[in-house]
Design a protein around this motif. Structure first.
Motif, mmCIF file in Angstrom:
data_model
loop_
_atom_site.group_PDB
_atom_site.id
_atom_site.type_symbol
_atom_site.label_atom_id
_atom_site.label_comp_id
_atom_site.label_asym_id
_atom_site.label_seq_id
_atom_site.Cartn_x
_atom_site.Cartn_y
_atom_site.Cartn_z
ATOM 1 N N PRO A 1 -12.295 -24.710 -60.278
ATOM 2 C CA PRO A 1 -11.569 -23.477 -61.144
ATOM 3 C C PRO A 1 -11.891 -23.686 -62.574
ATOM 4 O O PRO A 1 -11.985 -22.821 -63.225
ATOM 5 N N HIS A 2 -12.060 -24.803 -62.954
ATOM 6 C CA HIS A 2 -12.287 -24.932 -64.548
ATOM 7 C C HIS A 2 -13.776 -25.310 -64.740
ATOM 8 O O HIS A 2 -14.260 -26.143 -65.058
ATOM 9 N N ALA A 3 -14.350 -24.056 -64.706
ATOM 10 C CA ALA A 3 -15.849 -23.922 -65.162
ATOM 11 C C ALA A 3 -16.131 -24.489 -66.278
ATOM 12 O O ALA A 3 -17.166 -25.280 -66.377
ATOM 13 N N ALA A 4 -15.348 -24.303 -67.329
ATOM 14 C CA ALA A 4 -15.723 -24.779 -68.879
ATOM 15 C C ALA A 4 -15.626 -26.153 -68.964
ATOM 16 O O ALA A 4 -16.659 -26.857 -69.364
ATOM 17 N N ALA B 1 -18.715 -27.662 -67.294
ATOM 18 C CA ALA B 1 -19.856 -27.641 -67.938
ATOM 19 C C ALA B 1 -19.848 -28.507 -69.077
ATOM 20 O O ALA B 1 -20.825 -29.428 -69.199
ATOM 21 N N GLU B 2 -18.770 -28.846 -69.849
ATOM 22 C CA GLU B 2 -18.641 -29.854 -70.776
ATOM 23 C C GLU B 2 -18.979 -31.045 -70.192
ATOM 24 O O GLU B 2 -19.617 -32.035 -70.816
ATOM 25 N N VAL B 3 -18.376 -31.665 -68.812
ATOM 26 C CA VAL B 3 -18.571 -32.780 -68.475
ATOM 27 C C VAL B 3 -20.163 -33.226 -68.113
ATOM 28 O O VAL B 3 -20.686 -34.227 -68.141
ATOM 29 N N ALA B 4 -20.613 -32.164 -67.398
ATOM 30 C CA ALA B 4 -21.856 -32.140 -67.179
ATOM 31 C C ALA B 4 -22.968 -32.689 -68.199
ATOM 32 O O ALA B 4 -23.807 -33.334 -67.973
ATOM 33 N N ARG B 5 -22.451 -31.868 -69.306
ATOM 34 C CA ARG B 5 -23.275 -32.531 -70.558
ATOM 35 C C ARG B 5 -22.934 -33.820 -70.990
ATOM 36 O O ARG B 5 -24.064 -34.675 -71.236
ATOM 37 N N LEU B 6 -21.816 -34.354 -70.776
ATOM 38 C CA LEU B 6 -21.505 -35.782 -71.134
ATOM 39 C C LEU B 6 -22.100 -36.756 -70.395
ATOM 40 O O LEU B 6 -22.394 -37.892 -70.639
ATOM 41 N N HIS B 7 -22.266 -36.354 -68.979
ATOM 42 C CA HIS B 7 -23.059 -37.210 -67.669
ATOM 43 C C HIS B 7 -24.532 -37.709 -68.397
ATOM 44 O O HIS B 7 -24.815 -38.934 -68.205
ATOM 45 N N GLU B 8 -25.142 -36.823 -69.239
ATOM 46 C CA GLU B 8 -26.418 -37.167 -69.664
ATOM 47 C C GLU B 8 -26.295 -38.411 -70.653
ATOM 48 O O GLU B 8 -27.405 -38.935 -71.029
ATOM 49 N N HIS B 9 -24.944 -38.723 -71.328
ATOM 50 C CA HIS B 9 -24.963 -39.852 -72.365
ATOM 51 C C HIS B 9 -24.881 -41.084 -71.456
ATOM 52 O O HIS B 9 -24.468 -41.942 -72.490
ATOM 53 N N PHE B 10 -24.798 -41.204 -70.273
ATOM 54 C CA PHE B 10 -24.477 -42.307 -69.748
ATOM 55 C C PHE B 10 -25.601 -42.758 -68.471
ATOM 56 O O PHE B 10 -26.097 -41.797 -67.798
ATOM 57 N N ILE B 11 -26.065 -44.113 -68.625
ATOM 58 C CA ILE B 11 -26.560 -44.690 -67.451
ATOM 59 C C ILE B 11 -25.948 -44.343 -66.259
ATOM 60 O O ILE B 11 -24.610 -44.660 -66.372
ATOM 61 N N ALA C 1 -8.731 -32.153 -67.954
ATOM 62 C CA ALA C 1 -8.861 -31.324 -66.712
ATOM 63 C C ALA C 1 -9.729 -31.697 -65.814
ATOM 64 O O ALA C 1 -9.538 -31.875 -64.455
ATOM 65 N N TYR C 2 -11.014 -32.125 -65.982
ATOM 66 C CA TYR C 2 -11.898 -32.700 -65.334
ATOM 67 C C TYR C 2 -11.655 -33.996 -64.936
ATOM 68 O O TYR C 2 -11.548 -34.205 -63.341
ATOM 69 N N THR C 3 -10.929 -34.916 -65.592
ATOM 70 C CA THR C 3 -10.869 -36.311 -64.750
ATOM 71 C C THR C 3 -9.725 -36.331 -64.106
ATOM 72 O O THR C 3 -9.370 -36.882 -63.119
#
Length: 359
Positions: free
Chosen positions: A10-13, A16-26, A285-287
């Protein structure tokens, strides 16, 4: 890095924010131990490696420290002038203890992390430490309580303190407040202005190298503290304070600085800058969604206040061993198994942990 597809929520925003953060981690598949130590960001790794190829330059490192302090100030919503740098939370809490009058009462939570409690236990001068259950902190603050010191999120249980109630009760009695945000900053919104002292070691949820900590101080508390650890870096002009003992100290919180571990700050700058620029409410919200899903799948009771850390009784360590055997990095504290869900985790990590624990 393997791309991860996040499940609909339900927390689409926030997703999306965390999907961007994923790219900062191996790829961090199965790493559920941010509450023990965060994983380095790609930026931190690149910065540390580049520094190994650079000749030491004190002016460069001074700039790194200044920018990292500024990033932490943005993260916790305060000014740089309120923030002193350090290397460990316990030593900065010990500085706060210098503000207390002889015989003062300090109120702490039962079972809180020792770095929050021990600096007061061993402060001497008749300072008395009284501990009560976490949820009783606000009610137990009284006219004789000089300071209430607590972790915003408990290390052993993941329980989240009712900071608003604690701060309100402290205000009624003129009690100073010290909050340790080490287990909170990075996955939940944290605001330093609420407290007289906000302490944070950055190597957990902020994913910085170990050896970078901060304390944000109110003017009324800082005015009572003594800079007993003062060295050259606490000077009004550090480079003019390298010799002798007559150099004037900085007028703001920098007078409580210690000489920084340069390489640790090199790695910390990209990580803290990253987290200072994200929507903290979205990350929360995501975590907590991941943690709640894990709780529900395991039949664990809901937490009073949403937490990204989940713990349960595991006195013989069998559940921790099952997680380890499945390639999952978790931890055990105080007879409990402990998992943590951060921005580099996703629903597949939840599924892996649930399967590992299912007979």
């Amino acid at each position: 890095m393997t791309h991860r597809t996040l499940d609909p929520a339900p927390h689409a925003a926030a997703e999306a924010e965390v999907a961007r953060l994923h790219e900062h981690f191996i790829d961090a598949r199965g790493y559920l131990a941010a509450c023990t130590s965060g994983l380095p960001t790609r930026g931190s790794r690149a910065a540390v490696l580049a520094d190994l190829d650079r000749r030491p330059d004190p002016a460069f490192y001074t700039g790194v420290v200044d920018r990292t302090r500024a990033a932490f100030a943005r993260l916790v919503g305060t000014s740089e002038a309120r923030i002193a740098i350090g290397s460990q939370a316990s030593t900065q809490i010990a500085l706060v203890a210098t503000a207390l009058p002889d015989g003062a009462e300090v109120l702490c939570a039962d079972g809180d992390f020792s770095s929050v409690v021990m600096p007061f236990v061993y402060a001497g001068r008749g300072i008395r430490v009284r501990t009560v259950p976490l949820d009783a902190l606000a009610d137990e603050i009284g006219p004789t309580t000089a300071l209430v010191a607590f972790s915003l999120v408990q290390s052993a249980t993941g329980a989240v303190a009712d900071a608003a109630a604690i701060v309100a009760a402290a205000a009624r009695h003129g009690t100073w407040t010290l909050c340790d945000a080490t287990q909170a900053a990075g996955w939940m919104p944290v605001r330093a202005e609420l407290f007289d002292a906000l302490v944070c070691h950055a190597y957990k949820w902020l994913c910085a190298p170990r050896g970078v900590s901060f304390v944000a101080l109110s003017e009324r508390l800082a005015a009572r503290m003594r800079p007993v650890q003062a060295g050259w870096y606490a000077g009004a002009d550090p480079w003019a304070s390298c010799y002798g003992g007559a150099s004037p100290l900085a007028e703001d919180a920098r007078r409580f600085d210690v000489s920084p571990a340069w390489q640790a700050f090199v790695g910390a700058e990209p990580a803290i800058d990253l987290f200072a620029g994200v929507d903290a409410a979205g990350v929360h919200a995501y975590t907590t969604r991941l943690a709640t899903t894990f709780r529900e799948r395991r039949g664990l009771p809901a937490s009073a206040r949403a937490s990204a850390i989940v713990t349960w009784d595991d006195p013989d360590g069998c559940d921790l061993a099952r997680l380890s055997a499945a390639g999952i990095v978790a931890s055990g504290r105080a007879g409990r198994a402990r998992v943590a869900f951060h921005v580099f985790n996703d629903d597949e990590d939840v599924e892996l942990a649930v399967r590992a624990l299912t007979p």
